[in-house]
Design a protein around this motif. Sequence first.
Motif, short mmCIF file in Angstrom:
data_model
loop_
_atom_site.label_atom_id
_atom_site.label_comp_id
_atom_site.label_asym_id
_atom_site.label_seq_id
_atom_site.Cartn_x
_atom_site.Cartn_y
_atom_site.Cartn_z
N ALA A 11 0.83 -1.21 0.00
CA ALA A 11 0.00 0.00 0.00
C ALA A 11 0.86 1.26 0.00
O ALA A 11 0.57 2.24 -0.71
N GLY A 12 1.94 1.25 0.77
CA GLY A 12 2.82 2.41 0.81
C GLY A 12 3.49 2.68 -0.51
O GLY A 12 3.66 3.84 -0.91
N LEU A 13 3.88 1.62 -1.22
CA LEU A 13 4.53 1.79 -2.52
C LEU A 13 3.53 2.18 -3.61
O LEU A 13 3.89 2.86 -4.56
N MET A 19 -17.51 -1.48 12.87
CA MET A 19 -17.74 -2.38 11.74
C MET A 19 -17.40 -1.69 10.42
O MET A 19 -16.87 -2.30 9.49
N GLY A 20 -17.70 -0.40 10.32
CA GLY A 20 -17.32 0.35 9.12
C GLY A 20 -15.81 0.42 8.97
O GLY A 20 -15.27 0.29 7.86
N VAL A 21 -15.11 0.63 10.09
CA VAL A 21 -13.64 0.66 10.06
C VAL A 21 -13.09 -0.69 9.58
O VAL A 21 -12.16 -0.75 8.77
N LEU A 22 -13.67 -1.78 10.05
CA LEU A 22 -13.21 -3.11 9.65
C LEU A 22 -13.51 -3.39 8.18
O LEU A 22 -12.70 -4.00 7.47
N ALA A 23 -14.67 -2.93 7.69
CA ALA A 23 -14.99 -3.09 6.27
C ALA A 23 -13.98 -2.34 5.41
O ALA A 23 -13.48 -2.86 4.40
N ALA A 24 -13.65 -1.11 5.80
CA ALA A 24 -12.68 -0.31 5.06
C ALA A 24 -11.30 -0.94 5.11
O ALA A 24 -10.57 -0.98 4.10
N THR A 25 -10.92 -1.45 6.29
CA THR A 25 -9.62 -2.10 6.42
C THR A 25 -9.53 -3.32 5.52
O THR A 25 -8.50 -3.59 4.90
N GLY A 26 -10.63 -4.07 5.42
CA GLY A 26 -10.65 -5.23 4.53
C GLY A 26 -10.41 -4.84 3.09
O GLY A 26 -9.71 -5.55 2.35
N LEU A 27 -10.98 -3.70 2.65
CA LEU A 27 -10.77 -3.24 1.28
C LEU A 27 -9.29 -2.95 1.03
O LEU A 27 -8.78 -3.17 -0.07
N ILE A 28 -8.60 -2.45 2.05
CA ILE A 28 -7.17 -2.17 1.90
C ILE A 28 -6.35 -3.46 1.91
O ILE A 28 -5.49 -3.68 1.05
N VAL A 29 -6.65 -4.32 2.87
CA VAL A 29 -5.86 -5.54 3.04
C VAL A 29 -5.99 -6.46 1.84
O VAL A 29 -5.00 -7.03 1.36
N GLY A 30 -7.20 -6.61 1.30
CA GLY A 30 -7.42 -7.53 0.19
C GLY A 30 -6.58 -7.18 -1.02
O GLY A 30 -5.86 -8.03 -1.58
N GLU A 31 -6.66 -5.92 -1.46
CA GLU A 31 -5.89 -5.51 -2.64
C GLU A 31 -4.39 -5.57 -2.37
O GLU A 31 -3.61 -5.95 -3.24
N SER A 32 -3.98 -5.18 -1.15
CA SER A 32 -2.56 -5.16 -0.84
C SER A 32 -1.97 -6.57 -0.83
O SER A 32 -0.90 -6.80 -1.40
N LEU A 33 -2.65 -7.50 -0.18
CA LEU A 33 -2.14 -8.87 -0.15
C LEU A 33 -2.15 -9.49 -1.54
O LEU A 33 -1.23 -10.24 -1.90
N PHE A 34 -3.17 -9.17 -2.35
CA PHE A 34 -3.16 -9.68 -3.72
C PHE A 34 -1.98 -9.09 -4.49
O PHE A 34 -1.36 -9.78 -5.31
N GLY A 35 -1.68 -7.81 -4.24
CA GLY A 35 -0.54 -7.19 -4.93
C GLY A 35 0.75 -7.91 -4.64
O GLY A 35 1.57 -8.13 -5.55
N THR A 77 -0.08 4.34 4.37
CA THR A 77 -0.23 3.05 5.03
C THR A 77 -1.44 3.13 5.96
O THR A 77 -1.97 4.21 6.21
N PHE A 78 -1.89 1.99 6.44
CA PHE A 78 -3.09 1.97 7.28
C PHE A 78 -2.76 1.40 8.66
O PHE A 78 -1.87 0.57 8.81
#
Length: 666
Positions: A26-28, A573-589, A33-34
Amino acid sequence: MAELTLRGIVLGALITILFTAANVYAGLKVGLTFATSIPAAVVSMAILKAFKSGTILENNIVQTIASAAGTLAAIVFVLPGLIMVGWWSGFPYWTTVAVCITGGVLGVMFSVPLRRALVTGTDLPYPEGVAAAEVLKVGSASGAGDRENAAGLRTLIAGTIFSGLFALLAKMKLVAEEAGKNFAVGGTATGWSTSWSMLLIGVGHLVGISVGAAMFFGMLISWTVLVPWFAHGGDLGAVDALVSSTFRGQVRFIGAGTIGVAAIWSLLKIIGPIVAGLRSALAASRARQGGQVLDITERDMPIGVVALITLATLLPIAWLLWTFSAGGPVHDHPFAVIGGSLAYVLVVGVLIAAICGYMAGLIGASNSPVSGVGILAVLGASLLLVAVFGHEADPARTNALIAYALFTTAIIFSIATISNDNLQDLKTGQLVGATPWKQQLALILGVVFGSLAIPLVLDLLKNTLGFVGMPGAGPNALSAPQAALISSIAKGVLGGDIDWNLIGLGALIGVGVIIVDEVLGRAGRMRLPPLAVGMGIYLPMGLTLLIPVGAVIGHFYDRWAKRQANPEFAERMGVLAATGLIVGESLFGVAFAGILAWANRNAPIPPNDAPLAVMGESFESVAMWIAPLLFFGLIAIAYAMTRKLVRGTPAGAGPESPAKDEANYR
């Protein structure tokens, strides 16, 4: 009650490595970062529940260790610059580990005396620290607490899956990854662009509407005023090249000036609390030496131990600086330059620790101005080298000094990121009754675990995706925007060709924004954080346009959450949903980088840059239309699922929630 356990340390290490990889990517990609405290707490509680013996304090230690991933990974804002200037061809493993560990340990040490000033002796809201404490309190309760924790984990996983799925479809060429167009307007040019990145939506939700609006304002300044102004009279026959060169060569330095002024302003506002905190820490040390028993929540690492560890850490830093600069101009004046660098790291590190700690308390670790202080740090390091060496005529010697300035800045960056995170964790610990010195030790462990993972991920991403601006970068190259800016500043100062007029113009804009922000604050209106405005000017539109969109989505979600039976749970719960959006794309990257490495294991020419593609160029026009429809459709489904889980989870009595005026600062 069990607190610092071997089980918690192992679990914290595993979560740290996972979130470190996500944050490095995410940083790159977007230069942000989150914070990982809340998702780490949710995952920790779900796992420790299976042992039937997990305690709230043990879970707090796990999230403290894992939270290092959200901040130490910001070292990617500097280290890739050594690749971009051609000094490194890769990331030497143990050197990179040592930079992260030494700087991180100093960050912990510098923040210890700040705890009393910025955590217990202040009314700073610490929004993310308070939220993490509330997650721990609810999760430690039975019945409703178990159900809320289970719902939170499902929300995090759902967001991760949706985000990773869209990123996969983009690499399969079934949907477009980005959209945009540069165009001529009269005698000048400008453009627009966006990346279809769920990571950006998640970042926008987490930073909040005020920061999102400020970034949008900065983006408007950049693309409707500055780019057209500086592009006027350019070659409109090559509009793409004109817009790109104008933005990269001029506008982003104006943004750097704005960011720098914002960071200085942050420091000036907190000098008083810093001095008060140091006095309080010394008073506590004298009380302990006099035989007074301090409450468990007031037991920091003894200030004498902090001083000894700080001095001991300077020795390996001196060795790192010595070996890094071997054979270069620094060794013409080794004691003066390296000794001066150590003093610089010590003094500037303390100041930066205070800035980042204060900002974590004010708006959360996710918004802390590590980029701004990084710009100030590299500017100072470069100017000190100019004072000793002047402007070298030999390009090789100049490049060696640029690399040395970046290396010194990397150590300071590690200090900044960890001190920022430490104070937020200490606020969480204060609210759940934790022991400060145990948390401080846990964070050192988190620094070590994250440091061992960072160079591996950096090397993987560099060798497969590459960074924009480095030799051999492919079409999937990560922009590494912060590293590009910081290395450009070092080049400009030491090479003698930096345009101070651009920096000055950015500083004037920063002063104007500070005045507007202060007026809005006194009037009780929504603030306009100057640092966020500077980031909006500096970052490419493709990396910022969707952040304000995510902030608006998060704003309306939070308004809905406040009307629910358990508003604090709904907001989390909204914070966790948003965090999931970040984590999913980042780990796939990160996973995609591994796929690229495998696909090119035999070094084919040309290299295979799209190993997952199932559609050809003829499908691009269709993919452009599918992308926004599927993108916003999946986001709508993710938030609808989150709301459904909130409504379906009974509100329990649980522990007492914080006051509304504490829970809603962002």
